[in-house]
Design a protein around this motif. Structure first.
Motif, PDB file in Angstrom:
ATOM      1  N   LEU A 160     -36.247 -76.156 -51.375  1.00  0.00           N
ATOM      2  CA  LEU A 160     -35.489 -75.615 -52.498  1.00  0.00           C
ATOM      3  C   LEU A 160     -36.398 -74.818 -53.436  1.00  0.00           C
ATOM      4  N   ALA A 161     -37.579 -75.336 -53.717  1.00  0.00           N
ATOM      5  CA  ALA A 161     -38.501 -74.637 -54.612  1.00  0.00           C
ATOM      6  C   ALA A 161     -38.920 -73.276 -54.053  1.00  0.00           C
ATOM      7  N   LEU A 162     -39.099 -73.211 -52.725  1.00  0.00           N
ATOM      8  CA  LEU A 162     -39.538 -71.967 -52.092  1.00  0.00           C
ATOM      9  C   LEU A 162     -38.407 -70.970 -51.886  1.00  0.00           C
ATOM     10  N   ALA A 163     -37.163 -71.469 -51.839  1.00  0.00           N
ATOM     11  CA  ALA A 163     -36.041 -70.606 -51.455  1.00  0.00           C
ATOM     12  C   ALA A 163     -34.910 -70.650 -52.473  1.00  0.00           C
ATOM     13  N   THR A 164     -35.236 -70.823 -53.752  1.00  0.00           N
ATOM     14  CA  THR A 164     -34.203 -70.919 -54.786  1.00  0.00           C
ATOM     15  C   THR A 164     -33.300 -69.691 -54.814  1.00  0.00           C
ATOM     16  N   GLY A 165     -33.852 -68.540 -54.555  1.00  0.00           N
ATOM     17  CA  GLY A 165     -33.064 -67.307 -54.594  1.00  0.00           C
ATOM     18  C   GLY A 165     -32.396 -66.943 -53.289  1.00  0.00           C
ATOM     19  N   THR A 166     -32.476 -67.803 -52.283  1.00  0.00           N
ATOM     20  CA  THR A 166     -31.880 -67.529 -50.969  1.00  0.00           C
ATOM     21  C   THR A 166     -30.784 -68.553 -50.697  1.00  0.00           C
ATOM     22  N   PRO A 167     -29.501 -68.188 -50.898  1.00  0.00           N
ATOM     23  CA  PRO A 167     -28.419 -69.180 -50.826  1.00  0.00           C
ATOM     24  C   PRO A 167     -28.361 -69.948 -49.511  1.00  0.00           C
ATOM     25  N   TRP A 168     -28.581 -69.293 -48.371  1.00  0.00           N
ATOM     26  CA  TRP A 168     -28.399 -69.979 -47.092  1.00  0.00           C
ATOM     27  C   TRP A 168     -29.497 -71.014 -46.831  1.00  0.00           C
ATOM     28  N   LEU A 169     -30.595 -70.972 -47.607  1.00  0.00           N
ATOM     29  CA  LEU A 169     -31.607 -72.019 -47.543  1.00  0.00           C
ATOM     30  C   LEU A 169     -31.481 -73.006 -48.707  1.00  0.00           C
ATOM     31  N   ALA A 170     -31.186 -72.484 -49.884  1.00  0.00           N
ATOM     32  CA  ALA A 170     -31.129 -73.333 -51.076  1.00  0.00           C
ATOM     33  C   ALA A 170     -29.992 -74.342 -51.005  1.00  0.00           C
ATOM     34  N   VAL A 171     -28.818 -73.910 -50.551  1.00  0.00           N
ATOM     35  CA  VAL A 171     -27.659 -74.815 -50.520  1.00  0.00           C
ATOM     36  C   VAL A 171     -27.870 -75.977 -49.551  1.00  0.00           C
ATOM     37  N   PRO A 172     -28.307 -75.748 -48.283  1.00  0.00           N
ATOM     38  CA  PRO A 172     -28.599 -76.905 -47.418  1.00  0.00           C
ATOM     39  C   PRO A 172     -29.689 -77.814 -47.985  1.00  0.00           C
ATOM     40  N   ALA A 173     -30.671 -77.246 -48.671  1.00  0.00           N
ATOM     41  CA  ALA A 173     -31.716 -78.075 -49.270  1.00  0.00           C
ATOM     42  C   ALA A 173     -31.138 -78.979 -50.359  1.00  0.00           C
ATOM     43  N   ILE A 174     -30.214 -78.438 -51.157  1.00  0.00           N
ATOM     44  CA  ILE A 174     -29.561 -79.241 -52.199  1.00  0.00           C
ATOM     45  C   ILE A 174     -28.777 -80.394 -51.567  1.00  0.00           C
ATOM     46  N   ILE A 175     -28.048 -80.104 -50.497  1.00  0.00           N
ATOM     47  CA  ILE A 175     -27.280 -81.151 -49.809  1.00  0.00           C
ATOM     48  C   ILE A 175     -28.220 -82.211 -49.236  1.00  0.00           C
ATOM     49  N   ALA A 176     -29.356 -81.781 -48.697  1.00  0.00           N
ATOM     50  CA  ALA A 176     -30.329 -82.722 -48.142  1.00  0.00           C
ATOM     51  C   ALA A 176     -30.931 -83.609 -49.228  1.00  0.00           C
ATOM     52  N   VAL A 177     -31.149 -83.065 -50.420  1.00  0.00           N
ATOM     53  CA  VAL A 177     -31.627 -83.888 -51.529  1.00  0.00           C
ATOM     54  C   VAL A 177     -30.639 -85.018 -51.809  1.00  0.00           C
TER      55      VAL A 177
END
Length: 400
Positions: free
Chosen positions: A281-298
């Motif tokens: 999430l920290a590395l891809a905050t501006g990339t929705p297709w990476l940030a959203v799955p990372a949020i769900i994984a958290v």
């Protein structure tokens, strides 16, 4: 599992909706009350402070009360604080109602936890706690997005009125399902306090606080992170929060099935997942297709830690669980307080929303570091029990 455990979970859902819903209402509250986003975020920390203080104080104050009477009193006060919050136009008053509501919510958690554990029996501690905490997870899936939608379309105050109604309905459920009278064995304060000297308990509390802080520093700022950095519209926020909740429900359900037998293994896997997701999430905050799955994984891995740490605390506490459970609630809320506070400091310093991911990862690493210490402490306790069986009950060292 007794039906009453599920109904206690429903009561946690009603109160947990309030605990969580501010994450989706920060922009509306900030605009309406004329305060900054970080200041609005302090309402989340204020709620955590109330729970931090309330759990041990109310655990001691109501130690000899009927658990049914204590839970009914806590729910009634909780509902009234939300009526007051819905009616005020003052940030200070709203802050005070958040502290007061959280104070009695903490008391409810402490009493309901011991009740659920006793109803379930020693072989299903983690499962019972996963059901109880599952009420909070369902609040993430249903209550949080619903509160966000209410706030966006009818104003944030409507969400507070909804919580007051849910709390009143929970009172009816407690009256209908929890029997009158006190527990068969009345807890003794001296015995409860003596049990707190066990160092294994404090290691478990450290894991609880740090792992919770790792989740909450991210969760507390999800709405502005998604709209201001990830670039999604406001309409996406409730849906992503609901997906976060689905992941949390999966994590807590699976962990509830494994943590009674393998608490440390469950913690290792869960915390590893939190750390990896926070870094992504920290590395891809501006990339929705990476940030959203990372949020769900958290959400998935973060909530999976819950049954494991709860099972560990009750296992170590043995025959004196009331105060131990209360301090574990406080430990959760140390994390809930510190997480948003650290995030607010980073945002005020201009670090950007990616900073909450890095802080979450750092807290996750610290939580991970408590596990080897806990394993060593459990091993020493086992060896002590073998060497001096007459001086230590086996029930006080099980669950490693």
């Amino acid at each position: 599992m007794p039906r009453a455990v599920y109904l206690l979970g429903l009561a946690i859902f009603a109160q947990g909706t309030s605990e969580l819903m501010l994450a989706g209402l920060l922009p509306e509250i900030s605009t309406d009350l004329g305060v900054s986003i970080p200041a609005a975020g302090l309402l989340i920390s204020a709620f955590a402070v109330g729970m931090l203080v309330g759990a041990p104080i109310l655990a001691v104050t109501t130690l000899r009360w009927s658990r049914r009477a204590a839970m009914l009193a806590f729910l009634a006060i909780f509902a009234l604080t939300h009526v007051a919050g819905a009616l005020t136009s003052s940030y200070g008053v709203l802050l005070a109602t958040r502290v007061a509501g959280a104070f009695v919510y903490a008391g409810f958690w402490a009493v309901a936890s011991v009740t659920a554990i006793e109803l379930a029996g020693p072989e299903a501690r983690a499962k019972a706690m996963s059901i109880l905490a599952g009420g909070l997870t369902v609040a993430t899936i249903v209550g949080l997005p619903a509160g966000t939608l209410l706030g966006q379309h009818l104003g944030w105050r409507s969400a507070f009125w909804a919580v007051a109604v849910l709390s009143a309905l929970s009172i009816i459920g407690i009256v209908a399902t929890i029997p009158r009278g006190r527990a068969e064995r009345t807890p003794e304060l001296r015995h409860e306090v003596r049990s707190m000297a066990n160092p294994q308990l404090w290691l478990a509390y450290g894991t609880t606080a740090l792992s919770t802080g790792a989740i909450l520093v991210i969760f507390s700022y999800l709405a502005p992170l998604l709209t201001e950095t990830t670039g999604l519209s406001d309409g996406w926020v409730p849906a992503i929060l609901a997906l976060y909740g689905v992941g949390a429900l999966i994590g807590i359900t699976v962990s509830g099935r494994t943590a009674d037998r393998r608490p440390f293994s469950t913690l290792v896997l869960s915390l590893t997942g939190v750390i990896v997701a926070a870094v992504v999430l920290a590395l891809a905050t501006g990339t929705p297709w990476l940030a959203v799955p990372a949020i769900i994984a958290v959400g998935t891995f973060g909530f999976a830690t819950n049954p494991a740490v709860n099972s560990r605390v009750f296992s170590v506490a043995g025959s004196a669980p009331t105060l131990a459970a209360a301090f574990n609630i406080s430990a959760f809320n140390v994390g809930i307080t510190v997480g948003p506070w650290l995030g607010g400091l980073a945002l005020d310093a201009g670090a950007g929303y990616s900073s909450v991911g890095w802080i979450g990862a750092g807290l996750g690493v610290l939580a991970f570091g408590t596990i080897p210490l806990a394993v060593c402490a459990a091993g020493r306790a086992r060896r002590s029990a073998v060497d001096q069986p007459a001086y230590e009950s086996a029930s006080s060292i099980t669950g490693a």
